[in-house]
Write an enzyme that holds these catalytic residues in place. Structure first.
Site, PDB file in Angstrom:
ATOM      1  N   PHE A 385       0.814  -1.228   0.000  1.00  0.00           N
ATOM      2  CA  PHE A 385       0.000   0.000   0.000  1.00  0.00           C
ATOM      3  C   PHE A 385       0.843   1.271   0.000  1.00  0.00           C
ATOM      4  CE2 PHE A 385       0.911   0.190   4.326  1.00  0.00           C
ATOM      5  CZ  PHE A 385      -0.030  -0.243   5.237  1.00  0.00           C
ATOM      6  N   GLU A 386       0.188   2.404  -0.199  1.00  0.00           N
ATOM      7  CA  GLU A 386       0.831   3.698  -0.467  1.00  0.00           C
ATOM      8  C   GLU A 386       1.617   3.655  -1.785  1.00  0.00           C
ATOM      9  OE1 GLU A 386       0.114   6.148   1.329  1.00  0.00           O
ATOM     10  OE2 GLU A 386      -0.246   5.513   3.381  1.00  0.00           O
TER      11      GLU A 386
END
Length: 578
Positions: A385-386
């Site tokens: 994620f990110e």
């Protein structure tokens, strides 16, 4: 920093935290250790009322308010303070995920892109924990390809919007009150909206069954003709990509802080266990194989911390004259490369450290009687994620190349200067033999390698460089190692030069920097050979490899002794030694 040398006093380091920073750090650590850590089992049982109350307790302590101006209920502190909080919160991975979605992914877009009315309406209640926020960008068919989202926003005659679609993997999805949602207006214009759970047509799906982070809520967000007022359009129609990507830029910096905090905790656990666990009649901490692991773990975290605080210090230097939303936004864009570097380096260093922590624990690392296995599971998603680490790796050289072509970064003249240097007769070595001069030479050489590889790639592929992902990945690895190595070096040099504050620890700082830089040089050479061999063959390749050998002359150091020094200090203190 890629094309120039940075003075040792030009980099902010963790050792330079002031009294206010240390007070914030102590507050956050006590909150995690005394209030969050004892509640982990209840959080993993999906007690979202408890999760809300812990967010609100963090708000009471001011931990949600660091980035927000006082006018909206915040504290308007510097970014170093935000990093300090992130490091402390990172000791509890599930809660850190909940916290990060609130402070980074929900607050940041409203702060930077919201209207005055939107800021006044939402920020004070997000800062106080009255409202829980979430960020809804990904879909089942558009993860890394965020702009390929299929969620639609249809404009109504009265200016409002009807949103339809399903967003996936929404942190805080099971109990959030406010969502930053991205959808395409009229099926084409990628835009952002502030969507309240109370709006008609908004609901969430079932909790995902996850590998880790079991104490954080992750659900789909379902939009069934959701009614969104015109006043809840965030930013401009068709400009949602600016909101999405700049929010992620800051989120990556904060994720780096949380990964750093998790790494410090894991080293602490490994040191305690290695000091207590006996085999063959001796603590395993006395064995060279374990000392090597502990030394490498400490060196990797040392470099991550050095990058993290250096970047926060650079951001604060730019924002010294003001923290207006426009200034913050411009600064986030300026340091997007460093944010991507930190995201990749910190998440991969954490995974390395946690893997070694499990190994040091042996069979006990594989069972739930010890926290090592939980940390191992919780951390894996950090590389996803990110923005996946692959996407971030592609962004790093891609952004550098674009800035160079626009004339914002003198990368091309620096590459040409390097080629002239390579073609000229060898010059006398002007370096002295002072503290860490070997590492200074190594870092300078790695910078030249990065220019050589990136310059060759731009010349070889031109406008099609973006299609050569394998070469870009290798270039990114070199650039990451340059920033990490120089940051670690500058951190150690500051103590070596000043001999103040932590003078007694200067030798240990030098040991950490030397271990890291020595390993980085080996990795840089390997990545450079991979990239060059992909771009050339025959005599051309042999010429490039000869240039590489001429540039990158790094004498190996006794890392066995240096790792032992780091490991012994870690075990003696039963904690990360910096």
């Amino acid at each position: 920093w890629l094309i120039e040398e940075t003075a040792a006093d030009g980099a902010f380091t963790r050792e330079r935290l002031n009294d206010e920073h240390r007070m914030v750090l102590q507050t956050a650590q006590e909150f995690i250790d005394k209030e969050v850590a004892p509640a982990v089992e209840r959080l993993e049982a999906k007690d979202w009322a408890l999760a809300r109350s812990l967010v609100q307790r963090g708000a009471e302590l001011g931990l949600l308010a660091t980035d927000v101006p006082e006018a909206y209920g915040g504290l308007d502190l510097d970014k170093v303070s935000s990093v300090v909080v992130g490091e402390a919160i990172g000791r509890s991975a599930s809660f850190a995920t909940t916290f990060g979605a609130q402070t980074g992914l929900a607050i940041t877009p409203i702060l930077c892109f919201g209207t005055d009315e939107q800021r006044e309406r939402y920020l004070p209640r997000l800062v106080s924990g009255e409202l829980i926020g979430a960020y809804a960008l990904s879909e089942s068919g558009s993860g890394s390809d965020a702009l390929g989202a299929r969620a639609r926003a249809t404009r109504q005659a009265d200016g409002s919007y009807v949103l339809s679609g399903e967003k996936m993997w929404i942190t805080n999805g099971g109990f959030a009150d406010v969502f930053i949602v991205f959808a395409k207006v009229d099926g084409e214009l990628f835009s952002a909206f502030i969507v309240e759970r109370a709006f008609a047509g908004v609901s969430h799906g079932k909790e995902e069954h996850k590998l880790g982070l079991l104490g954080s809520s992750t659900t789909p967000l379902i939009l069934q003709d959701a009614q969104v007022p015109a006043a809840n359009l965030l930013g401009e129609v068709g400009k949602g990509h600016k909101i999405a990507f700049n929010t992620l830029n800051y989120g990556r910096l904060k994720l780096g802080a949380m990964c750093s905090g998790g790494a410090r905790l894991a080293i602490e656990e490994a040191a305690r266990y290695a000091g207590q666990r006996k085999q063959f009649g001796k603590p395993i901490a006395t064995f060279g194989a374990i000392r090597q692991k502990l030394g490498d773990m400490v060196a990797r975290e040392y470099a991550v911390e050095a990058m993290l605080y250096r970047t926060a210090g650079l951001i604060d230097a730019v924002l010294r004259d003001g923290h207006s939303p426009a200034q913050i936004l411009a600064t986030l864009e300026e340091f997007a490369i460093e944010a991507s570097i930190l995201k990749v380096a910190s998440s991969e260093a954490l995974d390395f450290i946690l893997d070694e922590n499990v190994q040091i624990h042996g069979g006990n690392g594989f069972v739930r009687d010890y926290p090592a296995e939980q940390h191992y599971r919780d951390a894996r998603v950090n590389r996803i994620f990110e923005g996946t680490n692959e996407i971030n790796r592609l962004l790093i050289p891609g952004m550098l190349a674009r800035r160079a072509l626009k004339g914002d970064l003198p990368l091309i003249p620096a590459a040409k200067k390097l080629m002239d240097e390579i073609m000229a007769p060898p010059a006398m070595d002007a370096w002295s033999d002072g503290p860490l001069d070997g590492e200074r030479r190594a870092v300078a050489a790695m910078k030249k390698v990065s220019l050589m590889v990136l310059g060759t790639a731009m010349q070889t592929y031109g406008q099609k460089l973006a299609d050569e992902q394998e070469v870009l990945l290798a270039a990114a690895d070199i650039i990451i190692e340059v920033f990490a190595s120089e940051s670690a070096l500058l951190r150690a040099l500051r103590l070596a030069d000043a001999r103040s504050g932590q003078a007694a620890n200067a030798d240990r700082h030098q040991a950490a920097a030397r271990v890291y830089v020595n390993g980085a040089a080996v990795r840089v050479e390997a990545a450079a050979k991979t990239a060059l061999a992909a771009m050339a063959d025959g005599d051309t390749l042999r010429t490039l490899l000869a240039a590489l050998r001429r540039i990158l002359k790094v004498t190996p150091v006794n890392t066995v002794a240096l790792r032992r020094q780091l490991a012994d200090a870690t075990v003696e203190r039963r904690t990360y030694p910096f």
